[in-house]
Design an enzyme around this catalytic site. Structure first.
Site, PDB file in Angstrom:
ATOM      1  N   ARG A  50     128.299  51.149  61.566  1.00  0.00           N
ATOM      2  CA  ARG A  50     126.893  51.052  61.945  1.00  0.00           C
ATOM      3  C   ARG A  50     126.763  50.097  63.132  1.00  0.00           C
ATOM      4  NH1 ARG A  50     126.903  46.247  61.938  1.00  0.00           N
ATOM      5  NH2 ARG A  50     124.698  46.306  62.377  1.00  0.00           N
ATOM      6  N   ALA A  52     124.287  50.204  66.878  1.00  0.00           N
ATOM      7  CA  ALA A  52     124.068  51.298  67.839  1.00  0.00           C
ATOM      8  C   ALA A  52     125.310  51.676  68.672  1.00  0.00           C
ATOM      9  CB  ALA A  52     122.878  50.940  68.735  1.00  0.00           C
ATOM     10  N   ARG A  89     122.005  59.922  62.484  1.00  0.00           N
ATOM     11  CA  ARG A  89     121.001  58.835  62.484  1.00  0.00           C
ATOM     12  C   ARG A  89     120.122  58.993  63.726  1.00  0.00           C
ATOM     13  NH1 ARG A  89     122.860  52.962  61.059  1.00  0.00           N
ATOM     14  NH2 ARG A  89     120.683  52.881  60.370  1.00  0.00           N
ATOM     15  N   ASP A 235     118.346  49.008  69.016  1.00  0.00           N
ATOM     16  CA  ASP A 235     118.881  50.367  68.822  1.00  0.00           C
ATOM     17  C   ASP A 235     118.381  51.316  69.886  1.00  0.00           C
ATOM     18  OD1 ASP A 235     119.246  49.132  66.056  1.00  0.00           O
ATOM     19  OD2 ASP A 235     120.371  51.004  66.007  1.00  0.00           O
ATOM     20  N   ASN A 245     114.568  47.798  66.771  1.00  0.00           N
ATOM     21  CA  ASN A 245     115.732  47.149  66.160  1.00  0.00           C
ATOM     22  C   ASN A 245     115.484  47.084  64.649  1.00  0.00           C
ATOM     23  OD1 ASN A 245     118.323  45.820  66.431  1.00  0.00           O
ATOM     24  ND2 ASN A 245     117.281  43.941  65.812  1.00  0.00           N
TER      25      ASN A 245
END
Ligand code: MRU
Length: 336
Positions: A50, A52, A89, A235, A245
């Site tokens: 995980r 970004a 995602r 992100d 974020n």
């Protein structure tokens, strides 16, 4: 050979992607070894990998690996795998940035012989590019320190979240080495505890003094004058500087404004989405409610209770003192 305090979050070795399983940290350091793109897609969905930039890099390797042994129709395969990875995602734009780079590479390969090797080369370049961006962000971030400071951060933005040393956390690491960081407060980052598990793990590995606190303790710390600076990652940064974020980041920015504490975002330019004019157009991921009602496999309330679980929030540009990229420290009005 790794030293005791070293670890690789993402490594490509012997035609396999090796990911440290972030769901097990910090209690177990276990690695996932795979050459299966579907396993990598699942790792992204489960947050085994995980952050970004790390999501984008892993997806790029996954797309290359999809051709390691494949002998069928390549155009159809590429579209299918691209769609699968893009669906993992929605918020971190680095995922789509990396997949687009892979697509450009695929389109430009006219002779589809050795397709795997050529795609892999691009995935490795994306990875190496992120390593140098992390270094440049850390260097540019030193500018925000006017004295030896106590820093508060949220979520995890370090080696685990990127291909290199990190974004916000890499600034903290470098500033600590230069004597510019006294102490770090790491928000635990409910519900998946990226702060108390992952940031704490990295701060410990780097010998940086820190403590973890509940997310709501940030207000107490700021009110008591115990924080000089807030730095987080992002992100997705919209063209006007609004930044998505981890959920809870917006709270911090509002609090920081109230207490006249500068609030900074650190992110590579691959996190800037020029197609998004502002934060309203950033797609926010909603996670399964079980992530709130359970901690790992242990229920902490009745699982039948409904829960509301956006994974990210958007901090308006006006609350951000600066956005640190690999190019520069950008100030409002933001132009990337
Ligand atoms: O849900 P996560 O753990 O992937 O969320 C990560 C974050 O919010 C990070 O702050 C962001 O991706 C920046 S990582 C350099």
């Amino acid at each position: 050979m790794k030293k005791n305090n070293e670890f690789n979050a993402i490594e490509f070795r012997d035609d396999n992607l090796i990911l440290i399983d972030q769901t097990k940290l910090p209690l177990c350091e276990e690695y996932i070894h795979t050459d299966d793109y579907e396993r990598i897609a699942v790792a992204i969905e489960r947050l085994e990998v995980r952050g970004a930039p790390a999501i984008g890099i892993s997806a790029a390797y996954a797309l290359a690996l999809a051709f390691k042994k494949y002998k069928g129709k390549i155009d159809e395969r590429f579209v299918k795998v691209h769609i699968r990875l893009a669906a993992t995602r929605p918020t971190a734009v680095n995922l789509f940035w990396a997949l687009n780079k892979m697509k450009e590479c695929f389109i430009n390969i006219h002779d589809k012989e050795n397709l795997y090797t050529k795609l892999l080369q691009t995935a490795k370049e994306i990875h190496e590019d992120d390593i140098s961006k992390c270094e440049a962000i850390a260097k540019n971030g030193l500018e925000i320190f006017s004295k030896k400071s106590v820093v508060l951060t949220h979520c995890n933005t370090g080696q685990l979240a990127t291909g290199g040393g990190g974004t916000a956390l890499n600034i903290i690491k470098k500033a600590y080495q230069k004597g510019l960081v006294k102490f770090v407060y790491a928000d635990e980052t409910r519900p998946l505890l990226q702060g108390s598990r992952l940031t704490a793990f990295e701060l410990e590995k780097n010998g940086i003094p820190f403590s973890i606190n509940t997310d709501s303790t940030a207000a107490f710390l700021m009110q008591k004058g115990m924080v000089d600076l807030v730095i987080t990652g992002a992100d997705r940064v919209a063209a006007n500087g609004d930044s998505a974020n981890k959920i809870g980041t917006y709270n911090l920015a509002v609090l920081a404004k109230h207490h006249k504490i500068p609030f900074y975002i650190a992110a590579p330019t691959s996190t800037v989405d020029h197609e998004c004019p502002d934060g309203d157009s950033i797609k926010i991921e909603f996670r399964d409610g079980n992530e709130l009602t359970f901690i790992r496999d242990t229920p902490i309330t009745k699982s039948k209770y409904t829960s509301f679980s956006p994974a990210f929030d958007v901090t308006p540009a006006e609350l951000i003192a600066g956005i640190i990229t690999e190019e520069k420290l950008c100030k409002s009005p933001f132009k990337f």
